[in-house]
Design a protein around this motif. Structure first.
Motif: not given
Length: 184
Positions: A86-93
């Protein structure tokens, strides 16, 4: 898997737990974002498009959040990692292996590898220096980055603390062997 991205340090009992490093990673991201925006003179993409900055082996994107915040709206920081996490909000994975990035050749203006895939590969290479087959991981990763970078593109690595990517590049290759890279 012999040439996996994971390296020996992950089993080091003296290594700082990842969660304790999050504050430091964010501060590093803010600094890297500042350098990208204000000091590197990376040409902006035409027609209002965002200039892509690829950060490899980003984990959940703590550093990349700081990079994006500081670099601003003209840039899109892409947080790449081999694992599906899972990625943090605001980060383009982006999920891919750093040695087979899905971008077109000569397309990236900037690749950021701060204690990332290249660091892992070089640390493993340093341990296996006598094994000529396995000790090519770092070289393959460096070559792949060069292929993906635009002409005059920038590759940012960490340096200045113990076990840095810059020091490992020198330990594994020696400064004289890096003909395709200019000094900072």
């Amino acid at each position: 898997m012999n040439d996996s991205i994971a390296a020996y340090y992950e089993n080091d009992p003296n290594a700082m737990p990842w969660r304790e490093q999050q504050g430091d990673r964010r501060e590093i991201g803010l600094f890297v974002g500042h350098v990208i925006k204000d000091e590197l003179n990376i040409p902006l993409a035409p027609n209002g498009k965002k200039t892509i900055i690829l950060s490899v082996a980003s984990n959940v994107g703590v550093m990349e959040q700081g990079m994006q915040e500081e670099a601003g709206d003209n840039f899109l920081v892409v947080a790449n990692d081999f694992a599906n996490i899972p990625r943090l909000p605001g980060v383009q994975p982006l999920r891919s292996d750093a040695r087979s990035l899905p971008m077109a050749d000569n397309s990236l203006p900037c690749i950021v590898d701060v204690a990332g895939a290249l660091w892992h590969q070089l640390a493993e290479d340093k341990l296996n220096k006598r094994d000529l087959i396995r000790s090519k991981n770092g070289a393959r990763t460096l070559q792949h980055y060069l292929i993906k970078l635009q002409p005059n593109g920038v590759m940012m690595v960490d340096d200045g603390f113990d076990k840095s990517t810059g020091q490992l590049i020198d330990d594994v290759f020696g400064s004289s062997d890096l003909k395709d890279f200019s000094k900072p």
